[in-house]
Structures are given as C-alpha cells and as structure tokens.
Write a protein that holds these residues in place. Structure first.
Motif, PDB file in Angstrom:
ATOM      1  N   HIS A  84      99.071 100.721  76.312  1.00 20.33           N
ATOM      2  CA  HIS A  84      98.078 101.210  77.238  1.00 20.33           C
ATOM      3  C   HIS A  84      98.365 100.774  78.665  1.00 20.33           C
ATOM      4  CE1 HIS A  84      96.203 101.407  73.271  1.00 20.33           C
ATOM      5  NE2 HIS A  84      95.439 102.363  73.743  1.00 20.33           N
ATOM      6  N   ASP A  85      98.806  99.540  78.860  1.00 23.09           N
ATOM      7  CA  ASP A  85      99.077  99.087  80.220  1.00 23.09           C
ATOM      8  C   ASP A  85     100.342  99.741  80.767  1.00 23.09           C
ATOM      9  OD1 ASP A  85     100.201  97.530  78.168  1.00 23.09           O
ATOM     10  OD2 ASP A  85     100.462  95.784  79.447  1.00 23.09           O
ATOM     11  N   ASP A  86     101.328 100.022  79.909  1.00 24.43           N
ATOM     12  CA  ASP A  86     102.494 100.801  80.357  1.00 24.43           C
ATOM     13  C   ASP A  86     102.066 102.190  80.815  1.00 24.43           C
ATOM     14  OD1 ASP A  86     105.157  99.315  78.972  1.00 24.43           O
ATOM     15  OD2 ASP A  86     103.312  99.097  77.829  1.00 24.43           O
ATOM     16  N   ALA A  87     101.133 102.792  80.062  1.00 25.37           N
ATOM     17  CA  ALA A  87     100.664 104.133  80.404  1.00 25.37           C
ATOM     18  C   ALA A  87     100.055 104.148  81.800  1.00 25.37           C
ATOM     19  CB  ALA A  87      99.650 104.610  79.367  1.00 25.37           C
ATOM     20  N   ILE A  88      99.273 103.121  82.128  1.00 24.57           N
ATOM     21  CA  ILE A  88      98.670 103.055  83.455  1.00 24.57           C
ATOM     22  C   ILE A  88      99.731 102.760  84.512  1.00 24.57           C
ATOM     23  CG2 ILE A  88      96.977 101.821  84.877  1.00 24.57           C
ATOM     24  CD1 ILE A  88      95.275 101.535  82.326  1.00 24.57           C
ATOM     25  N   ALA A  89     100.782 102.031  84.136  1.00 24.86           N
ATOM     26  CA  ALA A  89     101.902 101.817  85.067  1.00 24.86           C
ATOM     27  C   ALA A  89     102.599 103.133  85.389  1.00 24.86           C
ATOM     28  CB  ALA A  89     102.884 100.814  84.476  1.00 24.86           C
ATOM     29  N   ILE A  90     102.808 103.983  84.374  1.00 25.72           N
ATOM     30  CA  ILE A  90     103.412 105.303  84.613  1.00 25.72           C
ATOM     31  C   ILE A  90     102.521 106.121  85.529  1.00 25.72           C
ATOM     32  CG2 ILE A  90     104.074 107.487  83.525  1.00 25.72           C
ATOM     33  CD1 ILE A  90     104.847 105.832  81.020  1.00 25.72           C
ATOM     34  N   GLY A 144      93.725 105.804  70.736  1.00 20.54           N
ATOM     35  CA  GLY A 144      92.611 106.119  71.613  1.00 20.54           C
ATOM     36  C   GLY A 144      92.495 107.604  71.813  1.00 20.54           C
ATOM     37  N   PRO A 145      92.367 108.070  73.047  1.00 18.67           N
ATOM     38  CA  PRO A 145      92.148 109.502  73.299  1.00 18.67           C
ATOM     39  C   PRO A 145      93.368 110.338  72.914  1.00 18.67           C
ATOM     40  CG  PRO A 145      92.589 108.349  75.354  1.00 18.67           C
ATOM     41  CD  PRO A 145      92.406 107.298  74.304  1.00 18.67           C
ATOM     42  N   ARG A 193      83.866 102.853  88.388  1.00 16.38           N
ATOM     43  CA  ARG A 193      84.535 103.549  89.497  1.00 16.38           C
ATOM     44  C   ARG A 193      85.486 104.618  88.967  1.00 16.38           C
ATOM     45  NH1 ARG A 193      87.462  99.627  93.560  1.00 16.38           N
ATOM     46  NH2 ARG A 193      87.877 101.662  94.549  1.00 16.38           N
ATOM     47  N   ILE A 194      86.190 104.296  87.905  1.00 17.75           N
ATOM     48  CA  ILE A 194      87.117 105.272  87.321  1.00 17.75           C
ATOM     49  C   ILE A 194      86.349 106.419  86.680  1.00 17.75           C
ATOM     50  CG2 ILE A 194      88.911 105.617  85.573  1.00 17.75           C
ATOM     51  CD1 ILE A 194      89.715 102.654  86.064  1.00 17.75           C
ATOM     52  N   ARG A 195      85.297 106.098  85.945  1.00 18.38           N
ATOM     53  CA  ARG A 195      84.489 107.135  85.289  1.00 18.38           C
ATOM     54  C   ARG A 195      83.897 108.090  86.324  1.00 18.38           C
ATOM     55  NH1 ARG A 195      81.762 103.969  82.463  1.00 18.38           N
ATOM     56  NH2 ARG A 195      82.775 104.236  80.443  1.00 18.38           N
ATOM     57  N   ALA A 196      83.503 107.561  87.481  1.00 16.30           N
ATOM     58  CA  ALA A 196      82.873 108.382  88.514  1.00 16.30           C
ATOM     59  C   ALA A 196      83.823 109.417  89.108  1.00 16.30           C
ATOM     60  CB  ALA A 196      82.324 107.477  89.623  1.00 16.30           C
ATOM     61  N   ILE A 197      85.134 109.247  88.932  1.00 17.00           N
ATOM     62  CA  ILE A 197      86.079 110.256  89.418  1.00 17.00           C
ATOM     63  C   ILE A 197      85.815 111.583  88.729  1.00 17.00           C
ATOM     64  CG2 ILE A 197      88.530 110.881  89.592  1.00 17.00           C
ATOM     65  CD1 ILE A 197      89.123 107.841  89.703  1.00 17.00           C
ATOM     66  N   GLY A 198      85.464 111.533  87.453  1.00 14.45           N
ATOM     67  CA  GLY A 198      84.975 112.713  86.752  1.00 14.45           C
ATOM     68  C   GLY A 198      85.997 113.767  86.414  1.00 14.45           C
ATOM     69  N   SER A 223      90.748 110.802  84.391  1.00 14.83           N
ATOM     70  CA  SER A 223      89.943 109.586  84.547  1.00 14.83           C
ATOM     71  C   SER A 223      89.225 109.255  83.247  1.00 14.83           C
ATOM     72  CB  SER A 223      88.952 109.735  85.700  1.00 14.83           C
ATOM     73  OG  SER A 223      87.915 110.645  85.400  1.00 14.83           O
ATOM     74  N   ARG A 224      88.803 110.264  82.501  1.00 14.18           N
ATOM     75  CA  ARG A 224      88.144 110.011  81.216  1.00 14.18           C
ATOM     76  C   ARG A 224      89.125 109.404  80.216  1.00 14.18           C
ATOM     77  NH1 ARG A 224      85.263 114.674  82.864  1.00 14.18           N
ATOM     78  NH2 ARG A 224      86.721 116.112  81.863  1.00 14.18           N
ATOM     79  N   VAL A 225      90.369 109.884  80.238  1.00 19.42           N
ATOM     80  CA  VAL A 225      91.401 109.304  79.364  1.00 19.42           C
ATOM     81  C   VAL A 225      91.609 107.834  79.708  1.00 19.42           C
ATOM     82  CG1 VAL A 225      93.879 109.323  78.825  1.00 19.42           C
ATOM     83  CG2 VAL A 225      92.591 111.464  78.829  1.00 19.42           C
ATOM     84  N   VAL A 226      91.693 107.514  80.984  1.00 14.68           N
ATOM     85  CA  VAL A 226      91.917 106.124  81.394  1.00 14.68           C
ATOM     86  C   VAL A 226      90.769 105.238  80.933  1.00 14.68           C
ATOM     87  CG1 VAL A 226      92.192 104.567  83.356  1.00 14.68           C
ATOM     88  CG2 VAL A 226      93.388 106.767  83.346  1.00 14.68           C
ATOM     89  N   VAL A 227      89.545 105.714  81.075  1.00 13.78           N
ATOM     90  CA  VAL A 227      88.400 104.922  80.616  1.00 13.78           C
ATOM     91  C   VAL A 227      88.490 104.693  79.111  1.00 13.78           C
ATOM     92  CG1 VAL A 227      85.900 104.925  80.291  1.00 13.78           C
ATOM     93  CG2 VAL A 227      86.860 105.577  82.502  1.00 13.78           C
ATOM     94  N   GLU A 228      88.870 105.722  78.357  1.00 15.92           N
ATOM     95  CA  GLU A 228      89.000 105.573  76.907  1.00 15.92           C
ATOM     96  C   GLU A 228      90.130 104.609  76.554  1.00 15.92           C
ATOM     97  OE1 GLU A 228      88.715 109.118  74.407  1.00 15.92           O
ATOM     98  OE2 GLU A 228      87.903 110.200  76.141  1.00 15.92           O
ATOM     99  N   TRP A 229      91.226 104.647  77.310  1.00 13.51           N
ATOM    100  CA  TRP A 229      92.296 103.652  77.107  1.00 13.51           C
ATOM    101  C   TRP A 229      91.749 102.244  77.309  1.00 13.51           C
ATOM    102  CZ3 TRP A 229      96.493 106.319  80.598  1.00 13.51           C
ATOM    103  CH2 TRP A 229      97.211 107.248  79.842  1.00 13.51           C
TER     104      TRP A 229
END
Length: 316
Positions: free
Chosen positions: A13-19, A94-95, A210-215, A219-225
């Motif tokens: 998951h953290d690699d995914a956010i790095a990408i 996750g998602p 803050r991430i969820r508010a991007i909508g 952003s929803r995938v990131v919140v689920e991660w």
C-alpha cells in the motif's frame, strides 16, 4: 526541469502511494517502474505495480519485473515476518483496481535500470528503491559504471534505532541484507529513509478526511488503502495510524527540505546472529570511518501530506 527517477517497488500500500506521488508531482519525471519480490512474491508485486500505474495514468512508461529471490538468504515475505500479512494475501488487498493497461517490458528490471542510466546524461537519474535492494545490486553487477552515473540513491529501508521485522532489522533490508550491504558500500550517495523518519508520516484521521474531501474515484481508493493498511498496522504494530513509508523517499527527491537528513557512516550487518539485517548507523564517528551516506531524521509533516494530496488531485 523535473527530476528523473526510476522507482523500484514491491507494492504494498505504501509503494502504491509512492507511485501515485511520483506520477502526480510536476517536479518528478517517473522514467520507469521496476518490481522486486518483497511484500509478496514477484508475480504479485509486479501485477500490483501494473494495476497502480494504470490507476494513476502512468501507462506510457516501461514497467519491468526483476528479482524473484534474494541474493543469498532464504526468501521472506510480509506475511512470514509478522503475525499475519499487513498488506494482505495479494500484497495490495482492499479496493478493486483496474486491470493492467500495459504489457511488461521484456527486459529484466536490472537491464532496464542499466539501459536508462547508461543512455542518459551524467547524474540524470535518481534511483528510488522502496523494497528489497536485489534489483539495484544486480544492476550494479551487470554494469558497475552506473554507480558513477546515477545522481543518488534514495531508498526506503533500514533504521538507526530499531527494526520492525526483528528488533534490529527493518523488513526491506532483512529481505536481502547482502544486496543492501553492497548498495550502502558502493561509491555513490545513498540516503536511508528509514523507520525513524517514516513513522512520522502517519495518516491521521484529519489527513484521511482531507483526502476523502477531494471526492474523486482515486481519492476514495487511497482512503480505502489507508483504512485496510491502517487496521492491519494497528493490529500488528499497535500503531493507531498507518505510516506511509515509501512515499517519504519520493518526497525527499521532490523537495529535500521535507525530509531532513544527517551525515553518517552506514553499513549493513550480514553476520550477526541477533542483528542480521541491521543498518548500523554511526553519527558520531565512533568507528573512525568516513560519513559515507545520509540518514533521514525529521519529517515536515504538513509539507509531506500537502505533496500527497496535491498529487491525488493531479492524477484524479
């Protein structure tokens, strides 16, 4: 000009956010993604890298699979080190994610790294490994001259206090200590972005809001991660908020002031019974050896998360 990086990953998951951060930041040119066995076996980490790259629109860059096994030691994965896998059976549970929109580059990851670095200008590429360092040392062996041509290596791994896979060792280093020892000992600049730094990069409830508010779908995938990773991290490590380890290395390349460092002598223990995989870090000159590398110490929390949130908006 954007800084060209080769991102070597084992998603995670953290690699995914790095990408996502590398793809979504205008100061970075994501030149290639290479995969290595680490959090999961190579087939899974490669598939995860392709799916994340597809999700964030990084479909026009080469993605190459690399090392299936460590140089010498028996292979370990995330689920074998902790009491249950932090990242799930797939390595990225996750998602639901899109199927890959690209084929793999036919080259081995080490070949792709060498081809890009040797065809580029001096100091054109920065290597950003966020998994075990097997691909990096294989590239060094394939073409030793890359050590002189790479601008620097900014890696996520290690720690100067205590590990997470053992009391002494962080997982990425323990997964292939012999490779890590060679990378740290080579005559290039290595910045160790270790647990001491990355445990400051936690996704608090305020950050998730803050991430969820991007909508957006991304952003929803990131919140689920973060929800999946965070729940497992809390159950295993007793940390209430998940640290986003690997994105810290990318953030250091984007803006060095976000991740402050200190000069140190750093070596990897490959012989110790209890300390195998430890990144021995000498800030005081106790060994009388040159301060050959840098160790990350302090994170600008707000600036780090601003980078992540801006990147989510950019790729959404």
């Amino acid at each position: 000009m954007p800084k060209k990086i080769i991102l070597d990953v084992d998603p995670g998951h953290d690699d995914a956010i790095a990408i996502l951060l590398a793809q979504g930041n205008p100061d970075i040119e994501l030149a290639a993604i290479t995969s290595v066995a680490g959090n999961q076996i190579l087939e899974k980490t490669t598939y995860n890298a392709q799916r994340v790259a597809t999700l964030v629109g990084a479909t026009d860059i080469p993605i190459a699979a690399g090392a299936k096994y460590p140089l010498m030691r028996e292979q370990i994965t995330d689920g074998e080190v902790v009491a249950g896998s932090v990242h799930g059976v797939s390595g990225l549970d996750g998602p639901e994610l899109p199927e890959p929109a690209m084929d793999l580059d036919p080259r081995h990851a080490a070949e792709l790294i060498v081809d890009l670095v040797m065809a580029g200008e001096q100091d054109e590429y920065t290597l950003v490994p966020t998994g075990p360092l097997t691909n990096i040392v294989l590239a060094m062996r394939l073409e030793p001259k890359i050590v002189d041509r790479v601008k620097e290596v900014v890696l996520m791994g290690g720690a100067y206090t205590q590990g997470n896979a053992t009391p002494a060792a962080e997982f990425n280093i323990l997964a292939d200590p012999e490779a890590a020892a060679a990378v740290f000992a080579a005559e290039w600049q290595v910045t160790m972005v270790g647990l001491d730094l990355t445990h400051q990069a936690v996704a608090t409830p305020e950050i998730k809001e803050r991430i969820r508010a991007i909508g957006t779908p991304i952003s929803r995938v990131v919140v689920e991660w973060l929800d999946f990773f965070g729940a497992n991290y809390d159950s295993v490590w007793k940390m209430p908020y998940p640290p986003i380890h690997d994105a810290c290395a990318v953030a250091r390349v984007i803006n060095p002031s976000v991740v402050q460092v200190k000069e140190a002598f750093i070596a990897v223990e490959t012989q110790g019974k209890w300390t195998y995989g430890e990144t021995v870090t000498d800030f005081l000159g106790s060994y009388g050896l040159p301060f050959n590398n840098l160790a990350a110490t302090t994170l600008d929390f707000d600036a780090f998360w601003d980078l992540i949130i801006d990147a989510i908006k950019q790729v959404s």
